[in-house]
Design a protein around this motif. Sequence first.
Motif, PDB file in Angstrom:
ATOM      1  N   ASP A 172     -85.715 -22.053  68.584  1.00 15.70           N
ATOM      2  CA  ASP A 172     -85.949 -20.650  68.945  1.00 15.70           C
ATOM      3  C   ASP A 172     -86.379 -19.846  67.717  1.00 15.70           C
ATOM      4  N   ILE A 173     -85.709 -20.082  66.589  1.00 16.83           N
ATOM      5  CA  ILE A 173     -86.051 -19.369  65.352  1.00 16.83           C
ATOM      6  C   ILE A 173     -87.468 -19.722  64.908  1.00 16.83           C
ATOM      7  N   ALA A 211     -88.347 -21.236  55.117  1.00 15.88           N
ATOM      8  CA  ALA A 211     -88.032 -20.157  54.187  1.00 15.88           C
ATOM      9  C   ALA A 211     -88.817 -18.893  54.517  1.00 15.88           C
ATOM     10  N   TRP A 212     -90.146 -19.046  54.689  1.00 16.18           N
ATOM     11  CA  TRP A 212     -90.964 -17.873  54.998  1.00 16.18           C
ATOM     12  C   TRP A 212     -90.574 -17.276  56.349  1.00 16.18           C
ATOM     13  N   ALA A 213     -90.451 -18.155  57.359  1.00 12.91           N
ATOM     14  CA  ALA A 213     -90.205 -17.678  58.729  1.00 12.91           C
ATOM     15  C   ALA A 213     -88.900 -16.904  58.830  1.00 12.91           C
ATOM     16  N   THR A 214     -87.827 -17.471  58.290  1.00 17.42           N
ATOM     17  CA  THR A 214     -86.534 -16.786  58.374  1.00 17.42           C
ATOM     18  C   THR A 214     -86.494 -15.569  57.465  1.00 17.42           C
ATOM     19  N   GLY A 215     -87.173 -15.640  56.304  1.00 14.06           N
ATOM     20  CA  GLY A 215     -87.218 -14.476  55.418  1.00 14.06           C
ATOM     21  C   GLY A 215     -87.953 -13.311  56.054  1.00 14.06           C
ATOM     22  N   GLY A 256     -84.244 -14.216  44.790  1.00 16.20           N
ATOM     23  CA  GLY A 256     -85.673 -13.981  44.605  1.00 16.20           C
ATOM     24  C   GLY A 256     -86.488 -15.250  44.715  1.00 16.20           C
ATOM     25  N   GLY A 257     -86.094 -16.143  45.625  1.00 20.53           N
ATOM     26  CA  GLY A 257     -86.885 -17.332  45.908  1.00 20.53           C
ATOM     27  C   GLY A 257     -87.870 -17.047  47.024  1.00 20.53           C
ATOM     28  N   ALA A 258     -88.418 -18.106  47.609  1.00 15.68           N
ATOM     29  CA  ALA A 258     -89.435 -17.944  48.646  1.00 15.68           C
ATOM     30  C   ALA A 258     -88.944 -17.069  49.800  1.00 15.68           C
ATOM     31  N   SER A 259     -87.770 -17.389  50.327  1.00 17.90           N
ATOM     32  CA  SER A 259     -87.278 -16.653  51.489  1.00 17.90           C
ATOM     33  C   SER A 259     -86.920 -15.210  51.140  1.00 17.90           C
ATOM     34  N   GLY A 260     -86.326 -15.014  49.970  1.00 20.95           N
ATOM     35  CA  GLY A 260     -85.961 -13.664  49.555  1.00 20.95           C
ATOM     36  C   GLY A 260     -87.164 -12.775  49.331  1.00 20.95           C
ATOM     37  N   GLY A 274     -74.939  -5.930  59.953  1.00 18.82           N
ATOM     38  CA  GLY A 274     -75.664  -5.432  58.784  1.00 18.82           C
ATOM     39  C   GLY A 274     -76.057  -6.517  57.809  1.00 18.82           C
ATOM     40  N   LEU A 275     -75.545  -7.736  58.026  1.00 20.51           N
ATOM     41  CA  LEU A 275     -75.884  -8.873  57.177  1.00 20.51           C
ATOM     42  C   LEU A 275     -76.912  -9.750  57.890  1.00 20.51           C
ATOM     43  N   TYR A 276     -77.871 -10.253  57.106  1.00 18.71           N
ATOM     44  CA  TYR A 276     -78.900 -11.159  57.617  1.00 18.71           C
ATOM     45  C   TYR A 276     -78.960 -12.356  56.674  1.00 18.71           C
ATOM     46  N   LEU A 277     -79.198 -13.537  57.230  1.00 16.80           N
ATOM     47  CA  LEU A 277     -79.246 -14.747  56.410  1.00 16.80           C
ATOM     48  C   LEU A 277     -80.577 -15.449  56.604  1.00 16.80           C
ATOM     49  N   SER A 278     -81.118 -15.989  55.511  1.00 19.08           N
ATOM     50  CA  SER A 278     -82.414 -16.650  55.631  1.00 19.08           C
ATOM     51  C   SER A 278     -82.529 -17.800  54.644  1.00 19.08           C
TER      52      SER A 278
END
Length: 411
Positions: free
Chosen positions: A75-76, A396-400, A12-16, A374-378
């Motif tokens: 790219d990300i 954090a925001w972008a990948t989340g 439950g941090g920024a990315s989550g 089915g798994l995603y990482l951020s």
Amino acid sequence: MSKNGKIIIIGGGASGLAAALAAAKECGGQCVTVLERLDRVGKKLLATGNGRCNLTNRNAAPEHYHSADTARLADILERTPPDAVLDFFGEMGLLCDTQADGRVYPYCYQASMVLDVLRAALERAGVDVACSCEVAEVEKGPGGFSVRTRDGRAFSAARVVLAAGGQAGPQFGTDGSAFALARMLGHSVAEPYPCLVPLRCAGFPVGLKGVRANCALSLYLDGRCAGTERGEVQFAEYGLSGIPAMQLSCLLGPGVKKAGTSVDFFPEMAFPVLRGMLEQRCASGMFASLETLLLGLVAKKLGHAILKSCGLQPLSRAPGSLSRREVNALASALKNWRFAVEGTLPWTQAQVTGGGVPLAEVKTEGCASLRCPGLYLSGEVLDAAGDCGGFNLQWAWATGIAAGRAAARGL
């Protein structure tokens, strides 16, 4: 086993939180559950930017990041640029202020406001947030994921977003446990190391604690200059801090055998010019002793330490008695004051984690795992550490956002 939603966000941090809101927008908040190990979400976010929350930076680009795979990182970043992040927050009602150097802050300059806006958006979306819920095990089966917590609770989901942070700042809940979960699901982990952290130096002069100086700081790795940063350097009993030192700490990855720093107090002045100025001061008769020779050039405590490092004792000696060799040595120290680097301060002092899950193991679109469908990482669990200035929160925001969106699509 309780059915607590189709998507579980671990962390439950920024990315989550960004992932949860992005997923909720795609499929509805009732499909999304956030599992946070602490008693509240966003604790680390409150400490960012000295409590002001440097939300992002409009100049976010690969050159501001450290990763083993800069091409995939680029790219990300390109897929969710700062403008997209600001639109994301604008839709939640957050007004922001952009500074001349590209740094973006909430208009009220309070990190708590960013968290309040996120929490309000989670509530409106109907996202289920479970705090004091530390994930101990994640398994992938034919029907999806089984998630178990240390206190015995069980959850299931079709998809999981792993956004539990790295290893920096364990006092904020990021103690490296996310890497163990990534390994459980088939990922490798490049050895983590602390970034944006002060440098410990060997044989550092005593009495300099609290002294600051605007200068250029260079880091040498195995005898070669790996990077130079300019700005305010802070001297401490253990070594060097301030933004230049912390930026350079990102270059101290695993495997470095010999490291050192060089402090240049006059980066705009060539060595011959500085030497000539010192010779003129010595000959002028203005300065009665070495104790006053450097007044007006560097802080008094720094001046004494630099003179001592050159063997210029006692301080009562007349400046006019200095030989050309001694003036050269003093000018050299002011342009190239060297210290061996023993390492960095511990993880509790680090702002971000270097290393982590290699970017080659995720898709650049949506940060989907290439090893576990089915798994995603951020966020910080991935191998990307940014410079100071909002670059890590942008990641954090972008990948989340990307991971949450991708996880929700097609459910």
